[in-house]
Design an enzyme around this catalytic site. Sequence first.
Site, PDB file in Angstrom:
ATOM      1  N   GLY A 145      25.124  42.453 -16.545  1.00 24.84           N
ATOM      2  CA  GLY A 145      26.495  42.561 -16.027  1.00 24.84           C
ATOM      3  C   GLY A 145      27.210  41.230 -15.967  1.00 24.84           C
TER       4      GLY A 145
ATOM      5  N   ARG B 281      26.024  44.249 -23.642  1.00 24.26           N
ATOM      6  CA  ARG B 281      25.836  45.422 -24.513  1.00 24.26           C
ATOM      7  C   ARG B 281      26.780  45.312 -25.694  1.00 24.26           C
ATOM      8  NH1 ARG B 281      28.662  50.401 -21.188  1.00 24.26           N
ATOM      9  NH2 ARG B 281      30.269  49.170 -20.163  1.00 24.26           N
TER      10      ARG B 281
ATOM     11  N   SER C 129      25.049  48.725  -2.530  1.00 26.50           N
ATOM     12  CA  SER C 129      26.464  48.812  -2.139  1.00 26.50           C
ATOM     13  C   SER C 129      26.670  49.448  -0.768  1.00 26.50           C
ATOM     14  CB  SER C 129      27.192  49.655  -3.188  1.00 26.50           C
ATOM     15  OG  SER C 129      28.457  50.031  -2.735  1.00 26.50           O
TER      16      SER C 129
ATOM     17  N   GLU D 172      28.829  51.462  -0.237  1.00 27.98           N
ATOM     18  CA  GLU D 172      29.172  52.868  -0.485  1.00 27.98           C
ATOM     19  C   GLU D 172      28.013  53.795  -0.093  1.00 27.98           C
ATOM     20  OE1 GLU D 172      32.103  54.637  -2.001  1.00 27.98           O
ATOM     21  OE2 GLU D 172      32.800  52.911  -0.886  1.00 27.98           O
TER      22      GLU D 172
ATOM     23  N   TYR E 126      28.515  57.943  -7.647  1.00 25.69           N
ATOM     24  CA  TYR E 126      28.220  56.501  -7.717  1.00 25.69           C
ATOM     25  C   TYR E 126      27.336  56.098  -6.538  1.00 25.69           C
ATOM     26  CZ  TYR E 126      28.879  51.491  -6.918  1.00 25.69           C
ATOM     27  OH  TYR E 126      28.654  50.155  -6.677  1.00 25.69           O
TER      28      TYR E 126
ATOM     29  N   ARG F  60      38.815  40.623 -10.409  1.00 24.34           N
ATOM     30  CA  ARG F  60      38.520  42.022 -10.136  1.00 24.34           C
ATOM     31  C   ARG F  60      39.138  42.889 -11.235  1.00 24.34           C
ATOM     32  NH1 ARG F  60      35.048  45.598  -7.837  1.00 24.34           N
ATOM     33  NH2 ARG F  60      35.590  46.107  -5.688  1.00 24.34           N
TER      34      ARG F  60
HETATM   35  P1  NAP Z   1      32.027  45.207 -12.818  1.00 31.05           P
HETATM   36  O1  NAP Z   1      33.082  44.149 -12.848  1.00 31.05           O
HETATM   37  O2  NAP Z   1      32.417  46.638 -13.060  1.00 31.05           O
HETATM   38  O3  NAP Z   1      30.914  44.788 -13.922  1.00 31.05           O
HETATM   39  C1  NAP Z   1      29.934  45.697 -14.345  1.00 31.05           C
HETATM   40  C2  NAP Z   1      29.095  45.056 -15.438  1.00 31.05           C
HETATM   41  O4  NAP Z   1      28.071  45.981 -15.857  1.00 31.05           O
HETATM   42  C3  NAP Z   1      29.863  44.666 -16.700  1.00 31.05           C
HETATM   43  O5  NAP Z   1      29.391  43.422 -17.161  1.00 31.05           O
HETATM   44  C4  NAP Z   1      29.464  45.766 -17.682  1.00 31.05           C
HETATM   45  O6  NAP Z   1      29.519  45.374 -19.033  1.00 31.05           O
HETATM   46  C5  NAP Z   1      28.017  45.983 -17.270  1.00 31.05           C
HETATM   47  N1  NAP Z   1      27.469  47.278 -17.752  1.00 31.05           N
HETATM   48  C6  NAP Z   1      27.927  48.506 -17.454  1.00 31.05           C
HETATM   49  N2  NAP Z   1      27.167  49.416 -18.067  1.00 31.05           N
HETATM   50  C7  NAP Z   1      26.205  48.753 -18.757  1.00 31.05           C
HETATM   51  C8  NAP Z   1      25.124  49.156 -19.604  1.00 31.05           C
HETATM   52  N3  NAP Z   1      24.867  50.431 -19.860  1.00 31.05           N
HETATM   53  N4  NAP Z   1      24.319  48.198 -20.133  1.00 31.05           N
HETATM   54  C9  NAP Z   1      24.586  46.902 -19.891  1.00 31.05           C
HETATM   55  N5  NAP Z   1      25.596  46.457 -19.114  1.00 31.05           N
HETATM   56  C10 NAP Z   1      26.399  47.378 -18.564  1.00 31.05           C
HETATM   57  O7  NAP Z   1      31.243  45.165 -11.448  1.00 31.05           O
HETATM   58  P2  NAP Z   1      31.208  44.024 -10.288  1.00 31.05           P
HETATM   59  O8  NAP Z   1      32.332  44.262  -9.343  1.00 31.05           O
HETATM   60  O9  NAP Z   1      31.012  42.703 -10.900  1.00 31.05           O
HETATM   61  O10 NAP Z   1      29.889  44.462  -9.496  1.00 31.05           O
HETATM   62  C11 NAP Z   1      28.594  44.000  -9.886  1.00 31.05           C
HETATM   63  C12 NAP Z   1      27.547  44.959  -9.350  1.00 31.05           C
HETATM   64  O11 NAP Z   1      27.611  45.021  -7.930  1.00 31.05           O
HETATM   65  C13 NAP Z   1      27.689  46.410  -9.824  1.00 31.05           C
HETATM   66  O12 NAP Z   1      26.377  46.948  -9.936  1.00 31.05           O
HETATM   67  C14 NAP Z   1      28.417  47.093  -8.676  1.00 31.05           C
HETATM   68  O13 NAP Z   1      28.146  48.484  -8.671  1.00 31.05           O
HETATM   69  C15 NAP Z   1      27.817  46.357  -7.500  1.00 31.05           C
HETATM   70  N6  NAP Z   1      28.645  46.240  -6.291  1.00 31.05           N
HETATM   71  C16 NAP Z   1      29.912  45.755  -6.391  1.00 31.05           C
HETATM   72  C17 NAP Z   1      30.666  45.568  -5.242  1.00 31.05           C
HETATM   73  C18 NAP Z   1      32.064  45.002  -5.311  1.00 31.05           C
HETATM   74  O14 NAP Z   1      32.800  45.140  -4.309  1.00 31.05           O
HETATM   75  N7  NAP Z   1      32.457  44.352  -6.385  1.00 31.05           N
HETATM   76  C19 NAP Z   1      30.100  45.867  -3.987  1.00 31.05           C
HETATM   77  C20 NAP Z   1      28.786  46.331  -3.933  1.00 31.05           C
HETATM   78  C21 NAP Z   1      28.061  46.508  -5.093  1.00 31.05           C
HETATM   79  P3  NAP Z   1      30.831  45.580 -19.958  1.00 31.05           P
HETATM   80  O15 NAP Z   1      31.668  44.325 -19.745  1.00 31.05           O
HETATM   81  O16 NAP Z   1      30.246  45.685 -21.314  1.00 31.05           O
HETATM   82  O17 NAP Z   1      31.528  46.813 -19.484  1.00 31.05           O
HETATM   83  O1  F7E Z   2      38.885  51.736  -3.515  1.00 30.72           O
HETATM   84  C1  F7E Z   2      41.583  53.666  -1.901  1.00 30.72           C
HETATM   85  C2  F7E Z   2      40.330  54.428  -2.307  1.00 30.72           C
HETATM   86  O2  F7E Z   2      38.318  51.627  -5.930  1.00 30.72           O
HETATM   87  C3  F7E Z   2      39.025  51.270  -2.184  1.00 30.72           C
HETATM   88  C4  F7E Z   2      33.456  49.187  -5.928  1.00 30.72           C
HETATM   89  O3  F7E Z   2      33.334  47.821  -6.241  1.00 30.72           O
HETATM   90  O4  F7E Z   2      33.448  48.722  -3.583  1.00 30.72           O
HETATM   91  C5  F7E Z   2      34.190  49.337  -4.617  1.00 30.72           C
HETATM   92  O5  F7E Z   2      34.376  50.729  -4.348  1.00 30.72           O
HETATM   93  C6  F7E Z   2      39.804  52.280  -1.343  1.00 30.72           C
HETATM   94  C7  F7E Z   2      39.288  53.727  -1.460  1.00 30.72           C
HETATM   95  O6  F7E Z   2      36.838  50.444  -4.212  1.00 30.72           O
HETATM   96  C8  F7E Z   2      43.886  53.844  -4.685  1.00 30.72           C
HETATM   97  O7  F7E Z   2      40.473  55.830  -2.043  1.00 30.72           O
HETATM   98  C9  F7E Z   2      43.956  54.195  -2.557  1.00 30.72           C
HETATM   99  O8  F7E Z   2      39.246  54.302  -0.182  1.00 30.72           O
HETATM  100  O9  F7E Z   2      39.042  49.517  -4.736  1.00 30.72           O
HETATM  101  P1  F7E Z   2      38.311  50.793  -4.690  1.00 30.72           P
HETATM  102  P2  F7E Z   2      35.645  51.330  -3.589  1.00 30.72           P
HETATM  103  O10 F7E Z   2      35.736  52.740  -3.969  1.00 30.72           O
HETATM  104  O11 F7E Z   2      35.577  51.009  -2.138  1.00 30.72           O
HETATM  105  C10 F7E Z   2      32.128  49.268  -3.378  1.00 30.72           C
HETATM  106  C11 F7E Z   2      31.465  48.471  -2.292  1.00 30.72           C
HETATM  107  C12 F7E Z   2      31.347  49.372  -4.644  1.00 30.72           C
HETATM  108  O12 F7E Z   2      30.125  49.286  -4.616  1.00 30.72           O
HETATM  109  C13 F7E Z   2      32.070  49.822  -5.861  1.00 30.72           C
HETATM  110  O13 F7E Z   2      31.360  49.443  -7.036  1.00 30.72           O
HETATM  111  O14 F7E Z   2      41.145  52.315  -1.829  1.00 30.72           O
HETATM  112  N1  F7E Z   2      42.683  53.788  -2.855  1.00 30.72           N
HETATM  113  N2  F7E Z   2      44.692  54.240  -3.661  1.00 30.72           N
HETATM  114  C14 F7E Z   2      42.619  53.550  -4.176  1.00 30.72           C
HETATM  115  N3  F7E Z   2      41.603  53.116  -4.945  1.00 30.72           N
HETATM  116  C15 F7E Z   2      41.847  52.953  -6.264  1.00 30.72           C
HETATM  117  N4  F7E Z   2      40.854  52.482  -7.052  1.00 30.72           N
HETATM  118  N5  F7E Z   2      43.074  53.237  -6.825  1.00 30.72           N
HETATM  119  C16 F7E Z   2      44.136  53.695  -6.077  1.00 30.72           C
HETATM  120  O15 F7E Z   2      45.217  53.933  -6.588  1.00 30.72           O
END
Ligand code: NAP
Ligand code: F7E
Length: 320
Positions: free
Chosen positions: A9, A34, A124, A126, A148, A183
Amino acid sequence: MATRALITGITGQDGSYLAEYLLNQGYEVFGMVRRSSSENFGRITQIQDQVTFIQADLLDQASLVQAMRESRPDEIYNLAAQSFVPTSWRQPVLTGEFTALGVTRMLDAMRQVAPEARFYQASSSEMFGKVREVPQNELTPFHPRSPYAVAKTYGHHLTVNYRESYGLFAVSGILFNHESPRRGHEFVTRKITDGVARIKLGMAKELRLGNIDSQRDWGYAGDYVRAMHLMLQQDEPDDFVVATGRTHSVRDFLEIAFGRVGLKFEDYVAQDPRFMRPAEVDQLIGDSTKAKTKLGWQPTVDFEQLVVMMVDHDMALLGS
Ligand code: NAP
Ligand code: F7E
């Protein structure tokens, strides 16, 4: 000799910050990518020459084994996943393959090829979903509310299981939402800051959103990758919650973001049922006391600073 880290990732938000951080610490960094018809290195162009890229996919066990053979990692950060919650209802099976079974494939490749390495799993907040207690800590039971979140819960338990079954140094970071100018545009924070910039610059007239009453514990991604690294430097493997301890609604985010450019969000935001979810996570707030005391981790960017950083970035990006 430099410590070797393999990051899955690496092209994502967290992967880009983590790779920069580890390079600054003197690591040799291997990035798993990938295959795609067009290169997806937008977040890592600045470090591209310092990283060794290995082509592999979470769906392909042999490619993961080969990636570990080639990188011979001391540390493995499994950040790759299908990470967008709404997509997980549209593609529940694929989300399970990437986000759940992908963890099994990674851990099993590690068990065979690099059992002495240290493994970080991106769990996460979540997983807490319909929360059982407030705030949430490492002992709070899970109640996932999306495919998810269910997939992440599987990955979390499997990481603990491989640690207990095979004695691997495998840990989970239960990270609450963390954001940045890197992001993805579909997540609500970036969608808002991009929308604010477009409206202010005359490129859009309105912003259509879903549920703006939901509340999240939002931090800065640059702070959170430091916690990932710290977790792999401990004497014993353990799981940690990483959060700011404060919660805000999407509405709060809108107020600060639009206010930053002298506008009122009520004049531009419309609710659109397309962005509502079949099951919502209403409020998350994390208790990261354990990370603070055992890892010595602290966030450095607060909510308001985060919103301003993202709005200013998108204004500069679209205004130039
Ligand atoms: P992101 O921006 O969506 O990045 C996801 C990465 O996974 C990308 O590099 C993507 O590659 C790669 N990927 C997806 N499917 C793949 C596959 N089949 N094989 C190889 N690589 C693959 O996510 P992020 O926000 O940086 O988050 C990083 C991790 O933390 C994720 O696992 C997410 O679920 C978890 N997480 C995020 C948050 C948050 O708030 N950001 C919070 C808690 C947990 P491509 O560029 O090729 O698509
Ligand atoms: O939504 C509300 C939506 O998509 C946050 C991922 O990184 O954090 C992320 O998951 C909130 C939700 O993030 C829109 O309903 C309103 O309540 O930015 P989000 P998420 O679902 O909290 C967790 C920790 C992860 O692990 C995940 O990978 O915002 N919301 N209106 C909306 N959300 C989106 N996307 N778009 C809207 O228009």
